[in-house]
Design a protein around this motif. Sequence first.
Motif, PDB file in Angstrom:
ATOM      1  N   LEU A  29       0.399  -4.317  -7.362  1.00 26.74           N
ATOM      2  CA  LEU A  29      -1.068  -4.281  -7.374  1.00 26.74           C
ATOM      3  C   LEU A  29      -1.700  -4.771  -6.078  1.00 26.74           C
ATOM      4  O   LEU A  29      -2.773  -4.308  -5.703  1.00 26.74           O
ATOM      5  CB  LEU A  29      -1.598  -5.070  -8.571  1.00 26.74           C
ATOM      6  N   ARG A  30      -1.010  -5.681  -5.388  1.00 27.78           N
ATOM      7  CA  ARG A  30      -1.571  -6.117  -4.101  1.00 27.78           C
ATOM      8  C   ARG A  30      -1.638  -4.952  -3.126  1.00 27.78           C
ATOM      9  O   ARG A  30      -2.531  -4.869  -2.291  1.00 27.78           O
ATOM     10  CB  ARG A  30      -0.723  -7.251  -3.514  1.00 27.78           C
ATOM     11  N   ASN A  31      -0.662  -4.042  -3.254  1.00 25.58           N
ATOM     12  CA  ASN A  31      -0.680  -2.851  -2.401  1.00 25.58           C
ATOM     13  C   ASN A  31      -1.833  -1.921  -2.744  1.00 25.58           C
ATOM     14  O   ASN A  31      -2.397  -1.285  -1.856  1.00 25.58           O
ATOM     15  CB  ASN A  31       0.630  -2.082  -2.522  1.00 25.58           C
ATOM     16  N   TRP A  32      -2.149  -1.822  -4.010  1.00 30.71           N
ATOM     17  CA  TRP A  32      -3.307  -1.006  -4.405  1.00 30.71           C
ATOM     18  C   TRP A  32      -4.552  -1.511  -3.688  1.00 30.71           C
ATOM     19  O   TRP A  32      -5.348  -0.733  -3.180  1.00 30.71           O
ATOM     20  CB  TRP A  32      -3.568  -1.115  -5.914  1.00 30.71           C
ATOM     21  N   ALA A  33      -4.702  -2.827  -3.691  1.00 29.90           N
ATOM     22  CA  ALA A  33      -5.891  -3.400  -3.070  1.00 29.90           C
ATOM     23  C   ALA A  33      -5.904  -3.104  -1.568  1.00 29.90           C
ATOM     24  O   ALA A  33      -6.932  -2.750  -1.004  1.00 29.90           O
ATOM     25  CB  ALA A  33      -5.942  -4.903  -3.339  1.00 29.90           C
ATOM     26  N   LYS A  34      -4.755  -3.221  -0.948  1.00 27.87           N
ATOM     27  CA  LYS A  34      -4.649  -2.973   0.491  1.00 27.87           C
ATOM     28  C   LYS A  34      -4.930  -1.515   0.842  1.00 27.87           C
ATOM     29  O   LYS A  34      -5.537  -1.196   1.857  1.00 27.87           O
ATOM     30  CB  LYS A  34      -3.221  -3.306   0.948  1.00 27.87           C
ATOM     31  N   LEU A  35      -4.485  -0.642  -0.029  1.00 25.92           N
ATOM     32  CA  LEU A  35      -4.619   0.798   0.191  1.00 25.92           C
ATOM     33  C   LEU A  35      -6.071   1.245   0.323  1.00 25.92           C
ATOM     34  O   LEU A  35      -6.374   2.282   0.910  1.00 25.92           O
ATOM     35  CB  LEU A  35      -3.982   1.494  -1.013  1.00 25.92           C
ATOM     36  N   GLN A  36      -6.959   0.434  -0.221  1.00 25.43           N
ATOM     37  CA  GLN A  36      -8.378   0.789  -0.146  1.00 25.43           C
ATOM     38  C   GLN A  36      -8.875   0.835   1.289  1.00 25.43           C
ATOM     39  O   GLN A  36      -9.893   1.443   1.574  1.00 25.43           O
ATOM     40  CB  GLN A  36      -9.225  -0.253  -0.888  1.00 25.43           C
ATOM     41  N   GLU A  37      -8.160   0.151   2.196  1.00 20.06           N
ATOM     42  CA  GLU A  37      -8.597   0.131   3.595  1.00 20.06           C
ATOM     43  C   GLU A  37      -8.391   1.472   4.279  1.00 20.06           C
ATOM     44  O   GLU A  37      -9.092   1.807   5.215  1.00 20.06           O
ATOM     45  CB  GLU A  37      -7.843  -0.981   4.349  1.00 20.06           C
ATOM     46  N   THR A  38      -7.385   2.229   3.828  1.00 15.88           N
ATOM     47  CA  THR A  38      -7.059   3.468   4.537  1.00 15.88           C
ATOM     48  C   THR A  38      -7.292   4.725   3.710  1.00 15.88           C
ATOM     49  O   THR A  38      -7.170   5.831   4.233  1.00 15.88           O
ATOM     50  CB  THR A  38      -5.573   3.442   4.957  1.00 15.88           C
ATOM     51  N   THR A  39      -7.575   4.560   2.421  1.00 18.74           N
ATOM     52  CA  THR A  39      -7.741   5.752   1.587  1.00 18.74           C
ATOM     53  C   THR A  39      -9.019   5.644   0.758  1.00 18.74           C
ATOM     54  O   THR A  39      -9.617   4.579   0.640  1.00 18.74           O
ATOM     55  CB  THR A  39      -6.576   5.908   0.583  1.00 18.74           C
ATOM     56  N   ASP A  40      -9.409   6.777   0.205  1.00 17.12           N
ATOM     57  CA  ASP A  40     -10.482   6.810  -0.773  1.00 17.12           C
ATOM     58  C   ASP A  40      -9.799   6.636  -2.124  1.00 17.12           C
ATOM     59  O   ASP A  40      -9.203   7.574  -2.655  1.00 17.12           O
ATOM     60  CB  ASP A  40     -11.183   8.173  -0.655  1.00 17.12           C
ATOM     61  N   GLY A  41      -9.825   5.425  -2.628  1.00 22.19           N
ATOM     62  CA  GLY A  41      -8.992   5.087  -3.787  1.00 22.19           C
ATOM     63  C   GLY A  41      -9.656   5.377  -5.116  1.00 22.19           C
ATOM     64  O   GLY A  41     -10.805   5.001  -5.347  1.00 22.19           O
ATOM     65  N   VAL A  42      -8.920   6.032  -5.995  1.00 23.52           N
ATOM     66  CA  VAL A  42      -9.368   6.263  -7.361  1.00 23.52           C
ATOM     67  C   VAL A  42      -8.341   5.622  -8.283  1.00 23.52           C
ATOM     68  O   VAL A  42      -7.153   5.968  -8.237  1.00 23.52           O
ATOM     69  CB  VAL A  42      -9.490   7.775  -7.666  1.00 23.52           C
TER      70      VAL A  42
END
Length: 329
Positions: A29-42
């Motif tokens: 889940l920490r990666n999900w949060a980080k991913l928001q920096e580079t992607t449009d997260g859904v």
Amino acid sequence: MDSEPARPRAFSGIQPTGTVHLGNYLGALRNWAKLQETTDGVYCIVDLHALSVPREPGEIRRATIEAAKDLIAIGIDPVRSTLFVQSQVREHTELAWLMQCVAAVGELRRMTQYKDKSETNDFVSAALFTYPTLQAADILLYDTQIVPVGDDQRQHIEFTRDLANRFNSRYGDVLVVPEHQIPQAGARVMDLQHPENKMSKSADSPQGTVLLTDSEAEIARKLKRAVTDNDGEVRYDPVDKPGVSNLLAMLAVATDGDPVALADDYTQYGPLKADTSAALIELLRPVQKRRAELDDAATIALLEHGAEKARAVAGPVMERVRSAVELLA
Ligand code: TRP
């Protein structure tokens, strides 16, 4: 969520089943949060998938609200990203039906998750069997480019790609074919009582699992009782010393250190446990603070807003699909 994002769209789903623990948090889940920096997260809380095994009425509703709190607390930003509940966006079940119409029974039968679950569950629902077609619909409704999920989901993502390609060859270039992205390896956190096993919510002893909602005293107590070994040497050696290595690994993640180097700072287990527990309490403090600030009503309102944003993308994609299939408008 922009309808034409500059950043690639990432979609991921999580089943609402029980409180998030330290292993989920540091693992994925920490990666999900980080991913928001580079992607449009859904990010979708897949309550309908959770119903593919029998549940009590109300159980999923409660678990959905708790899951949303967990996700927001760990840093999923419901403003910047889209956080929503699957059943609140009706297009998911509508597209899932059309996916079932292009899926073959033989392919579904080969899904290892289905094979495993249908062997161990006494009641095998039809939904358990068609589960991957709903997952494909989840992903395809958002013109998703990347799906960051663990290796255990690889087969479902491959299947999603197959369905998208098959649909496109039948009906024209309608669906975006997504890519699987194995997220950057998170920490592998082991059970405190059975350090040879991964920390898991189904563990037989709750003492082995640190929950996001545990109080500081509970965290300290669980760490103090963590299983180690008898040789008394502090060394990072996950094979021969799984308990001590797990403590070092958790301390390393919490302090941005290296488990091998950290071992040199300790000659006894007591101080290692005390420092690991203090570091974990520190790490979880802001997460717990955010979580405590979220009441049910505020969480439900954020999810409703998330569902609106999700519908704004899923609605037009579904229209595109309906018109490609030439259903009566
Ligand atoms: N099947 C996934 C799991 O068990 C959950 C899931 C449902 C999902 N829909 C999804 C994951 C779409 C990624 C994308 O973990």
